[in-house]
Scaffold this motif. Structure first.
Motif, PDB file in Angstrom:
ATOM      1  N   THR A  75       0.913  -1.306   0.061  1.00 41.72           N
ATOM      2  CA  THR A  75      -0.007   0.083   0.036  1.00 41.72           C
ATOM      3  C   THR A  75       0.864   1.297  -0.004  1.00 41.72           C
ATOM      4  N   HIS A  76       0.383   2.522  -0.439  1.00 37.96           N
ATOM      5  CA  HIS A  76       0.776   3.791  -0.298  1.00 37.96           C
ATOM      6  C   HIS A  76      -0.017   4.548   0.404  1.00 37.96           C
ATOM      7  N   ALA A  77      -0.643   4.012   1.766  1.00 38.39           N
ATOM      8  CA  ALA A  77      -1.455   4.763   2.452  1.00 38.39           C
ATOM      9  C   ALA A  77      -1.403   6.054   3.124  1.00 38.39           C
ATOM     10  N   THR A  82      -6.361  14.382  -2.632  1.00 37.26           N
ATOM     11  CA  THR A  82      -7.081  13.445  -3.438  1.00 37.26           C
ATOM     12  C   THR A  82      -6.922  13.822  -4.814  1.00 37.26           C
ATOM     13  N   ARG A  83      -7.185  13.007  -5.644  1.00 37.56           N
ATOM     14  CA  ARG A  83      -6.767  13.274  -7.329  1.00 37.56           C
ATOM     15  C   ARG A  83      -8.158  12.748  -7.948  1.00 37.56           C
ATOM     16  N   GLU A  84      -9.184  13.091  -7.523  1.00 37.33           N
ATOM     17  CA  GLU A  84     -10.403  12.856  -8.356  1.00 37.33           C
ATOM     18  C   GLU A  84     -10.607  13.150  -9.476  1.00 37.33           C
ATOM     19  N   PRO A  95      -4.188   9.139 -20.391  1.00 33.15           N
ATOM     20  CA  PRO A  95      -3.287   8.444 -19.897  1.00 33.15           C
ATOM     21  C   PRO A  95      -2.747   8.828 -18.555  1.00 33.15           C
ATOM     22  N   TYR A  96      -2.417   7.613 -17.998  1.00 39.45           N
ATOM     23  CA  TYR A  96      -1.885   7.828 -16.491  1.00 39.45           C
ATOM     24  C   TYR A  96      -0.590   8.728 -16.631  1.00 39.45           C
ATOM     25  N   GLY A  97      -0.300   9.768 -15.922  1.00 39.20           N
ATOM     26  CA  GLY A  97       0.782  10.737 -16.043  1.00 39.20           C
ATOM     27  C   GLY A  97       1.410  10.863 -14.967  1.00 39.20           C
ATOM     28  N   GLY A 139       7.377   7.396  -0.231  1.00 36.10           N
ATOM     29  CA  GLY A 139       7.291   7.569  -2.081  1.00 36.10           C
ATOM     30  C   GLY A 139       6.565   8.923  -2.248  1.00 36.10           C
ATOM     31  N   TYR A 140       6.050   9.562  -1.434  1.00 36.23           N
ATOM     32  CA  TYR A 140       5.393  10.936  -2.056  1.00 36.23           C
ATOM     33  C   TYR A 140       6.125  12.288  -1.275  1.00 36.23           C
ATOM     34  N   GLY A 141       7.346  11.777  -0.758  1.00 35.05           N
ATOM     35  CA  GLY A 141       8.110  13.089  -0.192  1.00 35.05           C
ATOM     36  C   GLY A 141       9.291  13.362  -1.093  1.00 35.05           C
ATOM     37  N   ALA A 172      12.572   6.032  -4.574  1.00 32.87           N
ATOM     38  CA  ALA A 172      12.567   5.874  -6.114  1.00 32.87           C
ATOM     39  C   ALA A 172      11.446   5.587  -6.586  1.00 32.87           C
ATOM     40  N   HIS A 173       9.977   6.686  -6.463  1.00 32.39           N
ATOM     41  CA  HIS A 173       8.973   6.489  -6.931  1.00 32.39           C
ATOM     42  C   HIS A 173       8.911   7.245  -8.091  1.00 32.39           C
ATOM     43  N   ALA A 174       9.514   8.554  -8.058  1.00 29.30           N
ATOM     44  CA  ALA A 174       9.305   9.313  -9.211  1.00 29.30           C
ATOM     45  C   ALA A 174      10.568  10.302  -9.180  1.00 29.30           C
ATOM     46  N   ILE A 235      10.170  -4.585  -5.674  1.00 23.82           N
ATOM     47  CA  ILE A 235      10.162  -3.748  -6.904  1.00 23.82           C
ATOM     48  C   ILE A 235       8.872  -3.685  -7.708  1.00 23.82           C
ATOM     49  N   HIS A 236       8.484  -2.528  -7.875  1.00 22.27           N
ATOM     50  CA  HIS A 236       7.458  -2.188  -8.844  1.00 22.27           C
ATOM     51  C   HIS A 236       7.592  -2.738 -10.277  1.00 22.27           C
ATOM     52  N   ALA A 237       7.315  -3.892 -10.635  1.00 25.02           N
ATOM     53  CA  ALA A 237       7.808  -4.212 -11.931  1.00 25.02           C
ATOM     54  C   ALA A 237       6.651  -4.649 -12.797  1.00 25.02           C
ATOM     55  N   ASP A 258       6.115  -6.913  -7.450  1.00 25.41           N
ATOM     56  CA  ASP A 258       4.571  -6.525  -7.510  1.00 25.41           C
ATOM     57  C   ASP A 258       4.082  -5.926  -8.790  1.00 25.41           C
ATOM     58  N   HIS A 259       3.038  -6.164  -8.949  1.00 23.68           N
ATOM     59  CA  HIS A 259       2.132  -5.657 -10.129  1.00 23.68           C
ATOM     60  C   HIS A 259       2.305  -6.785 -11.563  1.00 23.68           C
ATOM     61  N   LEU A 260       3.301  -6.635 -12.173  1.00 26.92           N
ATOM     62  CA  LEU A 260       3.616  -7.870 -13.026  1.00 26.92           C
ATOM     63  C   LEU A 260       2.504  -8.020 -14.212  1.00 26.92           C
ATOM     64  N   GLY A 283      -6.700  -4.667  -8.152  1.00 24.97           N
ATOM     65  CA  GLY A 283      -7.384  -3.279  -8.050  1.00 24.97           C
ATOM     66  C   GLY A 283      -6.990  -2.219  -8.890  1.00 24.97           C
ATOM     67  N   THR A 284      -5.697  -2.328  -8.993  1.00 21.21           N
ATOM     68  CA  THR A 284      -4.885  -1.212 -10.046  1.00 21.21           C
ATOM     69  C   THR A 284      -5.222  -1.508 -11.689  1.00 21.21           C
ATOM     70  N   ALA A 285      -5.167  -2.808 -11.848  1.00 20.06           N
ATOM     71  CA  ALA A 285      -5.270  -3.189 -13.217  1.00 20.06           C
ATOM     72  C   ALA A 285      -6.838  -2.880 -13.450  1.00 20.06           C
ATOM     73  N   THR A 309      -3.582  -4.688  -2.157  1.00 24.82           N
ATOM     74  CA  THR A 309      -4.589  -3.716  -2.558  1.00 24.82           C
ATOM     75  C   THR A 309      -3.940  -2.596  -3.575  1.00 24.82           C
ATOM     76  N   ASP A 310      -2.658  -2.239  -3.329  1.00 22.13           N
ATOM     77  CA  ASP A 310      -1.705  -1.006  -3.927  1.00 22.13           C
ATOM     78  C   ASP A 310      -2.576   0.238  -3.464  1.00 22.13           C
ATOM     79  N   PHE A 311      -3.224   0.204  -2.342  1.00 20.62           N
ATOM     80  CA  PHE A 311      -4.263   1.471  -2.183  1.00 20.62           C
ATOM     81  C   PHE A 311      -3.122   2.609  -2.166  1.00 20.62           C
ATOM     82  N   ASN A 312      -3.766   3.755  -3.031  1.00 19.45           N
ATOM     83  CA  ASN A 312      -2.820   4.771  -3.250  1.00 19.45           C
ATOM     84  C   ASN A 312      -3.825   5.897  -4.195  1.00 19.45           C
ATOM     85  N   PRO A 313      -3.448   7.182  -3.858  1.00 20.76           N
ATOM     86  CA  PRO A 313      -4.634   8.208  -4.425  1.00 20.76           C
ATOM     87  C   PRO A 313      -4.530   8.303  -5.922  1.00 20.76           C
TER      88      PRO A 313
HETATM   89  O1  NIG Z   1       1.602   1.291  -7.480  1.00 26.28           O
HETATM   90  N1  NIG Z   1       3.279   2.587  -9.701  1.00 26.28           N
HETATM   91  C1  NIG Z   1       3.515   3.185  -8.824  1.00 26.28           C
HETATM   92  N2  NIG Z   1       2.673   3.902  -7.633  1.00 26.28           N
HETATM   93  C2  NIG Z   1       1.560   3.583  -7.519  1.00 26.28           C
HETATM   94  C3  NIG Z   1       0.825   4.901  -8.067  1.00 26.28           C
HETATM   95  C4  NIG Z   1       0.975   6.112  -7.276  1.00 26.28           C
HETATM   96  C5  NIG Z   1       0.168   7.100  -7.730  1.00 26.28           C
HETATM   97  O2  NIG Z   1      -0.069   7.370  -8.733  1.00 26.28           O
HETATM   98  O3  NIG Z   1       0.207   8.079  -6.901  1.00 26.28           O
HETATM   99  C6  NIG Z   1       0.978   2.359  -7.944  1.00 26.28           C
HETATM  100  O4  NIG Z   1       0.293   2.184  -8.865  1.00 26.28           O
END
Ligand code: NIG
Ligand code: FE
Length: 418
Positions: A75-77, A82-84, A95-97, A139-141, A172-174, A235-237, A258-260, A283-285, A309-313
């Motif tokens: 999770t990225h809790a 928020t990003r509605e 697209p996702y940006g 990962g959001y700092g 190393a998130h962005a 790894i987010h892969a 993770d993800h894959l 949930g992310t897919a 879950t990958d819960f994140n905003p």
């Molecule tokens: O797991 N992939 C990178 N991190 C998150 C998304 C984070 C965000 O968009 O805030 C993810 O999908």
């Protein structure tokens, strides 16, 4: 404490991730009890064996379903804002940006207290859906000071909430705007990782290995530095494309990849050989409208699959493990048995906790959920997941949540007729 009159007690068995056919092997006990002393499970068995020794505190499960508490291994809790708007635009085809940087600005402006209050609410919501162990990433700092701020919040969550919280450093998130990538990687390696180590703020280090974020060579450099500092790896892969992050996880001996979504058969083979757990996040897919990860191919190849879950905003606002289990069964062709193993024992292995939690067996921590379902096959099936179907949640042998409005036959009767 004794929990009695369990309609069905269901659990995988063991202290290590299960792959292949073993993922379908669940222990199912009808009409069962479970005995707990000092936060640990002492025995599990049929009610018939219990007669005449009911001396301790007794909880009547009223024929409910009991499962191990869920482990959410990804999770990225902790975030602010928020990003509605981004979500709704994406639903119409955008697209996702660069959404991570939107959250980064809000996180940098937020106080530790605000971040804590926001995350405490989300972890409370997860608890009421049966999650008793949760991994949380920074990962959001995206600068040293702000990443440490997030990790302090994560540590405080673990100290103050009933769940166990597993902290992961994801500097190393962005790459922040206006900063050169090489300089940012330098900051991660020479400042962030040493500080994280010195203050013991994380157990794992994760990297978003992806085109446009951190490539394979850059990810390797960061993860090697983290490994050298004593952190375990994730790894987010292959989330948005294939960058052979799965192979990198195998090469470095990561605990999970993770993800894959875009993993290749070669990546599956390498992960299996190296004993890397595949953490799938349907949930992310689902949210991104991307193809789901090839869970069937992985399980059939013998690779242990876990669910999170990958819960994140940005890419997934689902924080319910029951919901993820339904998605896994519906969209990734996992069986109910595989999905339950993936959300408990294998998820525990993905955060290095398979010896502690994830199954209901003698010696393990008493983390469990009491559901108002007749049998475990109803869990993926009732995909609306009324939270009131969760009657109670036990963390470390204590009631962390008791539902004040558990559903019962007759609840729907109009007032005055009951
Ligand atoms: O797991 N992939 C990178 N991190 C998150 C998304 C984070 C965000 O968009 O805030 C993810 O999908
Ligand atoms: Fe993620």
């Amino acid at each position: 404490m004794l929990i009695v009159n369990i309609g069905q007690l269901v659990t995988p068995l063991g202290e290590a991730a299960r792959g292949g056919e073993a993922m379908r092997r669940l222990e199912v006990l009808e009409d069962a009890y479970i005995k707990i002393t000092r936060g640990r499970i002492v025995s599990v068995g049929p009610m018939a064996e219990l007669r005449g020794r009911l001396r301790e505190e007794v909880y009547d499960a009223r024929r409910g379903l009991v499962l191990p508490g869920f482990v959410d291994p990804h999770t990225h809790a902790v975030f602010a804002g928020t990003r509605e708007d981004e979500f709704l635009a994406r639903c119409l085809g955008e697209p996702y940006g660069k959404g991570i940087l939107t959250t980064m600005k809000r996180v940098r402006a937020a106080s530790e207290e605000e971040l804590f209050a926001s995350a405490r609410r989300f972890l409370g919501e997860m608890l009421r859906r049966g999650t008793t162990t949760v991994e949380v990433k920074s990962g959001y700092g995206l600068d040293t000071e702000s990443e440490l701020k997030l990790l302090r919040v994560i540590r405080r969550l673990g100290r103050e909430l009933p769940q166990e919280v597993v902290p992961t450093f994801l500097g190393a998130h962005a790459v922040p705007d206006g900063v050169k990538k090489g300089e940012y990687i330098e900051e991660i390696i020479t400042r962030m990782i040493p500080e994280v180590r010195r203050r013991k703020l994380a157990e794992f280090c994760d990297v978003f290995c992806e085109e446009g974020f951190f490539g394979r060579t850059e990810s390797r450099e960061i993860l090697r530095a983290a490994q050298g500092a004593g952190l375990r790896l994730k790894i987010h892969a292959e989330e948005l494309s294939n960058t052979r992050g799965a192979e990198l996880a195998a090469e470095l001996g990561a605990v999970s990849a993770d993800h894959l979504l875009h993993i290749s058969p070669h990546g599956i083979r390498k992960m299996k050989e190296a004993g890397v757990v595949a953490v799938l996040l349907p949930g992310t897919a689902f949210t991104l409208g991307e193809p789901f990860a090839p869970a069937r191919e992985m399980i059939d190849a013998g690779l242990p699959v876990a669910l999170g879950t990958d819960f994140n905003p940005g890419t997934c606002l689902i924080h319910s493990m029951p919901h993820v289990i339904s998605l896994a069964v519906m969209k990734m062709r996992m069986t109910a048995e595989e999905a339950i193993t993936a959300a408990t024992l294998n998820a525990a292995a993905a955060v290095g906790r398979a010896h502690e939690t994830g199954t209901l067996e003698e010696g393990k921590r008493a983390d469990l959920v009491v559901f108002d379902y007749e049998n475990y096959r109803q869990l993926p099936y009732f995909l609306g997941h009324d939270p009131d179907r969760v009657r109670a949640v036990l963390c470390r042998g204590r009631w962390a949540y008791e539902n004040p409005h558990p559903c019962r036959d007759g609840d729907a009767r109009p007032h005055g007729h009951g």
